[in-house]
Design a protein around this motif. Structure first.
Motif, PDB file in Angstrom:
ATOM      1  N   GLU A  79       0.836  -1.198   0.000  1.00  0.00           N
ATOM      2  CA  GLU A  79       0.000   0.000   0.000  1.00  0.00           C
ATOM      3  C   GLU A  79       0.868   1.244   0.000  1.00  0.00           C
ATOM      4  O   GLU A  79       2.072   1.187   0.260  1.00  0.00           O
ATOM      5  CB  GLU A  79      -0.952  -0.034   1.197  1.00  0.00           C
ATOM      6  CG  GLU A  79      -1.934  -1.182   1.096  1.00  0.00           C
ATOM      7  CD  GLU A  79      -2.926  -1.255   2.246  1.00  0.00           C
ATOM      8  OE1 GLU A  79      -2.931  -0.352   3.113  1.00  0.00           O
ATOM      9  OE2 GLU A  79      -3.684  -2.225   2.275  1.00  0.00           O
ATOM     10  N   ALA A  80       0.252   2.383  -0.255  1.00  0.00           N
ATOM     11  CA  ALA A  80       0.980   3.641  -0.411  1.00  0.00           C
ATOM     12  C   ALA A  80       1.534   4.202   0.896  1.00  0.00           C
ATOM     13  O   ALA A  80       2.236   5.194   0.886  1.00  0.00           O
ATOM     14  CB  ALA A  80       0.060   4.665  -1.072  1.00  0.00           C
ATOM     15  N   VAL A 139      -5.111   7.159  -5.272  1.00  0.00           N
ATOM     16  CA  VAL A 139      -4.028   6.218  -5.546  1.00  0.00           C
ATOM     17  C   VAL A 139      -4.246   5.577  -6.916  1.00  0.00           C
ATOM     18  O   VAL A 139      -5.379   5.386  -7.362  1.00  0.00           O
ATOM     19  CB  VAL A 139      -3.908   5.108  -4.467  1.00  0.00           C
ATOM     20  CG1 VAL A 139      -3.430   5.682  -3.156  1.00  0.00           C
ATOM     21  CG2 VAL A 139      -5.200   4.361  -4.287  1.00  0.00           C
ATOM     22  N   GLN A 158      -0.806  -3.376  -5.663  1.00  0.00           N
ATOM     23  CA  GLN A 158       0.210  -2.336  -5.461  1.00  0.00           C
ATOM     24  C   GLN A 158      -0.448  -0.969  -5.620  1.00  0.00           C
ATOM     25  O   GLN A 158      -1.113  -0.719  -6.613  1.00  0.00           O
ATOM     26  CB  GLN A 158       1.318  -2.482  -6.505  1.00  0.00           C
ATOM     27  CG  GLN A 158       2.305  -1.337  -6.553  1.00  0.00           C
ATOM     28  CD  GLN A 158       3.396  -1.462  -5.531  1.00  0.00           C
ATOM     29  OE1 GLN A 158       3.908  -2.559  -5.343  1.00  0.00           O
ATOM     30  NE2 GLN A 158       3.769  -0.382  -4.887  1.00  0.00           N
ATOM     31  N   GLU A 159      -0.267  -0.088  -4.616  1.00  0.00           N
ATOM     32  CA  GLU A 159      -0.779   1.287  -4.664  1.00  0.00           C
ATOM     33  C   GLU A 159       0.374   2.261  -4.877  1.00  0.00           C
ATOM     34  O   GLU A 159       1.456   2.079  -4.342  1.00  0.00           O
ATOM     35  CB  GLU A 159      -1.406   1.690  -3.332  1.00  0.00           C
ATOM     36  CG  GLU A 159      -2.701   1.081  -2.990  1.00  0.00           C
ATOM     37  CD  GLU A 159      -3.230   1.595  -1.653  1.00  0.00           C
ATOM     38  OE1 GLU A 159      -4.389   1.285  -1.367  1.00  0.00           O
ATOM     39  OE2 GLU A 159      -2.517   2.290  -0.889  1.00  0.00           O
ATOM     40  N   THR A 160       0.069   3.315  -5.628  1.00  0.00           N
ATOM     41  CA  THR A 160       1.005   4.419  -5.806  1.00  0.00           C
ATOM     42  C   THR A 160       0.212   5.709  -5.629  1.00  0.00           C
ATOM     43  O   THR A 160      -0.831   5.871  -6.274  1.00  0.00           O
ATOM     44  CB  THR A 160       1.643   4.400  -7.210  1.00  0.00           C
ATOM     45  OG1 THR A 160       2.273   3.137  -7.400  1.00  0.00           O
ATOM     46  CG2 THR A 160       2.645   5.513  -7.370  1.00  0.00           C
ATOM     47  N   PRO A 161       0.661   6.619  -4.751  1.00  0.00           N
ATOM     48  CA  PRO A 161      -0.094   7.860  -4.552  1.00  0.00           C
ATOM     49  C   PRO A 161      -0.160   8.702  -5.825  1.00  0.00           C
ATOM     50  O   PRO A 161       0.811   8.761  -6.569  1.00  0.00           O
ATOM     51  CB  PRO A 161       0.693   8.608  -3.472  1.00  0.00           C
ATOM     52  CG  PRO A 161       1.720   7.676  -2.964  1.00  0.00           C
ATOM     53  CD  PRO A 161       1.854   6.555  -3.921  1.00  0.00           C
TER      54      PRO A 161
END
Length: 163
Positions: A79-80, A139, A158-161
């Protein structure tokens, strides 16, 4: 001199004209025979988008058992928040403590990676209760889905802000 320039131009232009033309017969079979991927990909994209939306709904309702049905046993998430990789058991504990009150999922893309895998990307905007340290969070998400025993399940998250 003019004669040389004219001959040079013709010599350069002639191959372009010849290669630009394709026989009409070569186009007809391609038009009459649709690709299996052309019909399979929209079906897979619709199926996986529906599964993603259902998984988010289960998470929002804090339905731990319902959410678990969307995950493989070897599921891993990042997570982010920067806390590293989380296992399925860790994520299922988080379901019970979900804090977001609403969300918006958009910009879905599904890329098949063979008969049993697909990569799903989308953007999520989450809303948290008034008074929270963070009111909104956007995200970009990438998920690896796998088809095991005829059932599509999420294997990686998978998180990316988004800023």
């Amino acid at each position: 001199m003019r004669h040389r320039i004219l001959c040079s131009c013709i010599a350069l232009a002639l191959p372009c004209v010849v290669f630009a033309q394709r026989p009409a017969a070569a186009d007809k079979p391609a038009q009459s025979t649709p690709s299996k991927n052309a019909t399979a990909q929209p079906k897979l994209a619709g199926l996986l988008e529906a599964k993603v939306r259902a998984a988010w709904a289960a998470f929002k309702k804090r339905d731990k058992d319902g959410y678990a049905t969307f995950l493989t046993d070897d599921f891993q998430a990042v997570e982010a928040d920067g806390d590293g990789e989380r296992s399925k058991l860790h994520i299922l504990r988080e379901v019970e403590h979900s804090m977001y009150t609403d969300y918006l999922l958009q910009l879905f893309q599904v890329q098949p990676l063979g008969p049993n895998y697909a990569f799903v990307t989308y953007e999520s905007t989450m809303q948290f209760p008034k008074g929270s340290a963070t009111r909104y969070k956007r995200v970009f998400i990438g998920e690896l889905w796998t088809n095991r025993d005829g059932e599509w399940r999420m294997m990686r998250y998978q998180e990316t802000p988004v800023r």
